[in-house]
Scaffold this active site. Structure first.
Site, PDB file in Angstrom:
ATOM      1  CG  ASP A 159       2.900   1.362   9.497  1.00 50.96           C
ATOM      2  OD1 ASP A 159       2.471   2.172  10.334  1.00 50.96           O
ATOM      3  OD2 ASP A 159       3.024   1.647   8.294  1.00 50.96           O
ATOM      4  CB  CYS A 164      -4.312   6.834  10.909  1.00 47.99           C
ATOM      5  SG  CYS A 164      -4.975   5.390  10.075  1.00 47.99           S
ATOM      6  NE  ARG A 170       0.727  10.186  10.474  1.00 45.12           N
ATOM      7  CZ  ARG A 170       0.287   9.109   9.819  1.00 45.12           C
ATOM      8  NH1 ARG A 170       1.125   8.192   9.450  1.00 45.12           N
ATOM      9  NH2 ARG A 170      -0.972   8.948   9.545  1.00 45.12           N
ATOM     10  CE  LYS A 208      -1.744   1.827   3.867  1.00 44.37           C
ATOM     11  NZ  LYS A 208      -1.887   3.276   4.101  1.00 44.37           N
ATOM     12  CG  ASN A 209       2.636   2.588   3.603  1.00 50.00           C
ATOM     13  OD1 ASN A 209       1.497   3.046   3.569  1.00 50.00           O
ATOM     14  ND2 ASN A 209       3.180   2.147   4.723  1.00 50.00           N
ATOM     15  NE  ARG A 251      -6.851   5.154   5.331  1.00 48.44           N
ATOM     16  CZ  ARG A 251      -5.824   5.383   6.144  1.00 48.44           C
ATOM     17  NH1 ARG A 251      -5.928   5.121   7.419  1.00 48.44           N
ATOM     18  NH2 ARG A 251      -4.697   5.863   5.672  1.00 48.44           N
TER      19      ARG A 251
END
Length: 422
Positions: free
Chosen positions: A308, A118, A123, A22-23, A400
């Site tokens: 993560d 999220c 961040r 995903k990232n 997600r």
């Protein structure tokens, strides 16, 4: 609103295919904005965040087609019609900020809303902005938007981050490919997703050296061309499903898994008594000796233990033999899953960025609520090892980052189902 029902029912056995990252995919997709020629991504994951990035790129005038049941993304940005990334799209996902560098590099202008995602800490996007300013961009924050200009185009420069930032490294790397002259990024992120992006950009004609190290050098080129690129394996999905047999017992093969993507994580599994073995098709994980041993974890940028995977590792430590200490050094507010695990009988004491977990023999099923993407799957893992039924609500977070989580886990013997909301 949908929920996930999990009933603990013993060891897991079989195989789970691991999707593209995903990232990585969310970073590769904005790279299409750097060229007028087509960019095709294979091994793409099928997730709501990918659909959000698709919507964002289309709002800028890019063409994005999903082929082969979503596993191939065919993109073309030959005729951009807008340089504004609207709040209504960007607020859904922090990765939206990654369109800033490519638009600025290609056309010298971009207006991008400050992002959402999220709720696991501030961040800030400051590092993204200062990196682009080092390449000659002019930045103004106004009405919740970043207004960026580079009338004469970006120019190579020295970018020195005060600490490692994956997203800022990605934005700077993409922008520098079309900047005039040489750019050096210092304290660069070293994650596999950075290397994957560099591989894709090189396939498009970029001149990049040093990716995978803390210093990346980019020699700007006049233009980039089209390419086809396979998205790297999702190391976070891989680690998550490696923990399933670790927490439940049994033996599961993770198709497409690679040790080099998760060396620090696998070392912790080994210390806990979980066996990991390379196979011709990926990695095989086995846990046959009852309760695992408690191990301490400190999250760090790659090649350290991934933030993560901290929530999922905590779920494993909840039933480990002994006391473990998990220290979160990447994001604040990333222990929001702890109170939900406590509802299931876990013994967890949180003080600031440190959580002390005293293992119990078995968790108990309970109704729990997902607070973010990784927390949601940690509660599912806990439910697999708990007695009775666990109902995880607010699973839109799960969509997600994990494709077909119910079918993948049920395929190895888990008792899990999705319950449609009213």
């Amino acid at each position: 609103m949908d929920s996930i029902l999990v009933t603990g029912n013993g060891p897991l056995n079989g195989e789970i295919p691991i999707a593209g990252a995903k990232n990585a995919c969310l970073t590769l997709m904005p790279a299409t904005l750097l060229s007028e020629e087509p960019l095709t991504l294979t091994n793409a994951p099928r997730l709501s965040d990918i659909r959000t990035m698709t919507t964002l790129l289309q709002s800028l005038g890019a063409e994005v087609s999903s082929l082969q049941d979503g596993k191939v993304l065919a993109m073309s940005s030959h005729d951009l019609t807008s340089h504004k990334a609207d709040y209504d799209i960007v607020r859904k996902m922090r990765a939206s900020i990654l369109v800033l560098g490519p638009m600025l590099a290609r056309d010298g202008q971009a207006v991008v809303s400050l992002p959402g995602g999220c709720a696991i800490g501030a961040r800030p996007v400051d590092l993204h902005l200062t990196a682009l300013e080092a390449l000659g961009a002019e930045m103004e924050l106004k009405d919740g938007y970043v207004h960026a200009k580079a009338p004469g185009g970006l120019k190579g420069g020295i970018i020195e981050f005060p600490f490692v930032s994956v997203g800022a490294t990605e934005n700077a790397l993409m922008a520098a490919t079309l900047a005039k002259g040489t750019t050096v990024i210092r304290t660069a992120a070293r994650e596999p997703e950075i290397v994957d992006l560099a591989d894709c950009l090189r396939a498009m004609g970029a001149q990049i050296e040093g990716d995978g190290t803390s210093e990346i050098t980019i020699q700007g080129v006049d233009r980039l061309h089209g390419a086809t690129h396979p998205v790297v394996t999702d190391r976070i999905e891989l680690g998550t499903y490696m923990l399933a047999p670790a927490i439940c017992g049994g033996e599961v093969e993770l198709l497409g898994g690679r040790i080099d993507l998760l060396q620090a994580f696998i070392e912790k599994l080994d210390a806990a008594g979980v066996h990991v073995q390379e196979t011709p098709r990926g990695l095989k994980v086995a846990q046959r000796n009852g309760r695992v041993n408690a191990v301490d974890v400190v999250t760090e940028p790659f090649p350290g233990f991934p933030t993560d995977l901290q929530a999922q590792m905590m779920a494993l430590m909840c039933t480990a033999n002994g006391v473990s200490v998990l220290e979160e050094k990447i994001f604040e507010n990333r222990f929001m899953h702890a109170p939900e695990l406590i509802r299931m009988g876990a013994q967890i004491d949180v003080h600031g960025g440190t959580a002390t977990v005293t293992g119990v023999e078995r968790l108990k099923g309970a109704p729990v609520m997902a607070t973010d993407l990784r927390a949601s799957v940690s509660l599912i893992l806990a439910g697999l090892a708990a007695g009775g039924e666990t109902v995880v609500s607010r699973v839109y977070h799960l969509d997600r980052g994990y494709e077909h989580v119910v079918s993948k886990l049920s395929g190895v013997g888990a008792k899990i189902e999705r319950i449609k909301g009213q």
